[in-house]
Design a protein around this motif. Structure first.
Motif, short mmCIF file in Angstrom:
data_model
loop_
_atom_site.label_atom_id
_atom_site.label_comp_id
_atom_site.label_asym_id
_atom_site.label_seq_id
_atom_site.Cartn_x
_atom_site.Cartn_y
_atom_site.Cartn_z
N THR A 61 0.86 -1.18 0.00
CA THR A 61 0.00 0.00 0.00
C THR A 61 0.89 1.23 0.00
O THR A 61 2.09 1.13 0.25
CB THR A 61 -0.96 -0.01 1.21
OG1 THR A 61 -1.86 1.08 1.10
CG2 THR A 61 -0.21 0.09 2.51
N ARG A 62 0.31 2.37 -0.27
CA ARG A 62 1.12 3.59 -0.30
C ARG A 62 0.32 4.75 0.29
O ARG A 62 -0.91 4.74 0.31
CB ARG A 62 1.57 3.93 -1.71
CG ARG A 62 0.45 4.32 -2.63
CD ARG A 62 0.99 4.68 -4.00
NE ARG A 62 -0.08 5.13 -4.85
CZ ARG A 62 -0.48 6.40 -4.97
NH1 ARG A 62 0.14 7.34 -4.31
NH2 ARG A 62 -1.48 6.71 -5.77
N THR A 63 1.05 5.73 0.74
CA THR A 63 0.46 6.99 1.16
C THR A 63 1.10 8.09 0.33
O THR A 63 2.28 8.02 -0.01
CB THR A 63 0.68 7.27 2.66
OG1 THR A 63 2.09 7.22 2.95
CG2 THR A 63 -0.04 6.27 3.52
N ALA A 64 0.33 9.09 -0.03
CA ALA A 64 0.80 10.21 -0.84
C ALA A 64 0.67 11.50 -0.04
O ALA A 64 -0.33 11.71 0.64
CB ALA A 64 -0.01 10.31 -2.12
N GLU A 65 1.70 12.34 -0.12
CA GLU A 65 1.69 13.62 0.59
C GLU A 65 2.05 14.75 -0.38
O GLU A 65 3.20 15.16 -0.45
CB GLU A 65 2.70 13.57 1.73
CG GLU A 65 2.42 12.49 2.74
CD GLU A 65 3.53 12.35 3.78
OE1 GLU A 65 4.43 13.21 3.82
OE2 GLU A 65 3.48 11.39 4.53
N PRO A 66 1.08 15.26 -1.14
CA PRO A 66 1.36 16.42 -1.98
C PRO A 66 1.38 17.69 -1.13
O PRO A 66 0.61 17.81 -0.16
CB PRO A 66 0.20 16.44 -2.97
CG PRO A 66 -0.90 15.72 -2.27
CD PRO A 66 -0.26 14.74 -1.33
N MET A 67 2.28 18.62 -1.45
CA MET A 67 2.42 19.86 -0.68
C MET A 67 2.61 21.03 -1.62
O MET A 67 3.18 20.89 -2.70
CB MET A 67 3.64 19.76 0.25
CG MET A 67 3.51 18.69 1.31
SD MET A 67 5.06 18.36 2.10
CE MET A 67 5.62 16.96 1.15
N ILE A 68 2.14 22.17 -1.19
CA ILE A 68 2.35 23.42 -1.92
C ILE A 68 2.63 24.50 -0.88
O ILE A 68 2.08 24.48 0.21
CB ILE A 68 1.14 23.78 -2.80
CG1 ILE A 68 1.46 25.00 -3.67
CG2 ILE A 68 -0.10 23.99 -1.98
CD1 ILE A 68 0.44 25.29 -4.74
N GLY A 69 3.50 25.43 -1.22
CA GLY A 69 3.82 26.48 -0.27
C GLY A 69 4.45 27.68 -0.96
O GLY A 69 4.80 27.66 -2.14
N VAL A 70 4.60 28.74 -0.22
CA VAL A 70 5.25 29.97 -0.66
C VAL A 70 6.56 30.09 0.10
O VAL A 70 6.62 29.81 1.28
CB VAL A 70 4.35 31.20 -0.39
CG1 VAL A 70 5.05 32.48 -0.77
CG2 VAL A 70 3.03 31.06 -1.12
N TYR A 71 7.63 30.50 -0.58
CA TYR A 71 8.90 30.68 0.12
C TYR A 71 9.42 32.10 -0.06
O TYR A 71 9.11 32.77 -1.04
CB TYR A 71 9.92 29.65 -0.32
CG TYR A 71 10.44 29.82 -1.73
CD1 TYR A 71 11.51 30.66 -2.00
CD2 TYR A 71 9.88 29.10 -2.78
CE1 TYR A 71 11.98 30.81 -3.28
CE2 TYR A 71 10.35 29.24 -4.05
CZ TYR A 71 11.40 30.10 -4.30
OH TYR A 71 11.86 30.24 -5.58
N PHE A 72 10.17 32.53 0.92
CA PHE A 72 10.83 33.85 0.90
C PHE A 72 12.28 33.62 1.29
O PHE A 72 12.58 33.05 2.34
CB PHE A 72 10.16 34.81 1.89
CG PHE A 72 10.85 36.13 1.96
CD1 PHE A 72 10.72 37.04 0.92
CD2 PHE A 72 11.62 36.46 3.04
CE1 PHE A 72 11.36 38.26 0.98
CE2 PHE A 72 12.28 37.68 3.11
CZ PHE A 72 12.14 38.59 2.08
N ARG A 73 13.21 34.02 0.44
CA ARG A 73 14.63 33.87 0.70
C ARG A 73 15.26 35.24 0.90
O ARG A 73 14.96 36.18 0.18
CB ARG A 73 15.34 33.18 -0.47
CG ARG A 73 14.90 31.77 -0.66
CD ARG A 73 15.67 31.14 -1.78
NE ARG A 73 15.16 29.80 -2.03
CZ ARG A 73 15.57 29.04 -3.00
NH1 ARG A 73 16.51 29.45 -3.83
NH2 ARG A 73 15.05 27.84 -3.17
N LEU A 74 16.14 35.32 1.87
CA LEU A 74 16.84 36.59 2.12
C LEU A 74 18.05 36.74 1.26
O LEU A 74 18.67 35.88 0.80
CB LEU A 74 17.26 36.67 3.60
CG LEU A 74 16.10 36.71 4.57
CD1 LEU A 74 16.64 36.69 5.99
CD2 LEU A 74 15.27 37.94 4.35
#
Length: 74
Positions: A61-74
């Motif tokens: 069996t499998r589990t899926a973890e899709p993610m989305i985000g915003v990043y800010f780099r200095l």
């Protein structure tokens, strides 16, 4: 992967199984210091066998973890 049944059920046990982890990611830059990040992580493992009443199917069996985000780099 550690599968621990909740509660104090008498006919259950813990199950420890090895896991194959895979994933990928993409950073999409809008400005020099700001952008979006897309990620995907998956886990592939055998179905847990946590009860003595029924046997495990032995199927993968499998589990899926899709993610989305915003990043800010200095």
């Amino acid at each position: 992967m550690l599968n621990e049944p909740a509660g104090s059920q008498s006919s259950t046990t813990s199950s420890i199984k090895p896991v194959f982890v895979y994933g990928a990611g993409l950073d999409w830059t809008f400005f020099p210091h700001l952008g979006l990040r897309f990620q995907y992580r998956g886990n592939l493992y055998k179905a847990p066998d946590v009860t003595k009443l029924y046997t495990s199917t032995g199927a993968f069996t499998r589990t899926a973890e899709p993610m989305i985000g915003v990043y800010f780099r200095l």
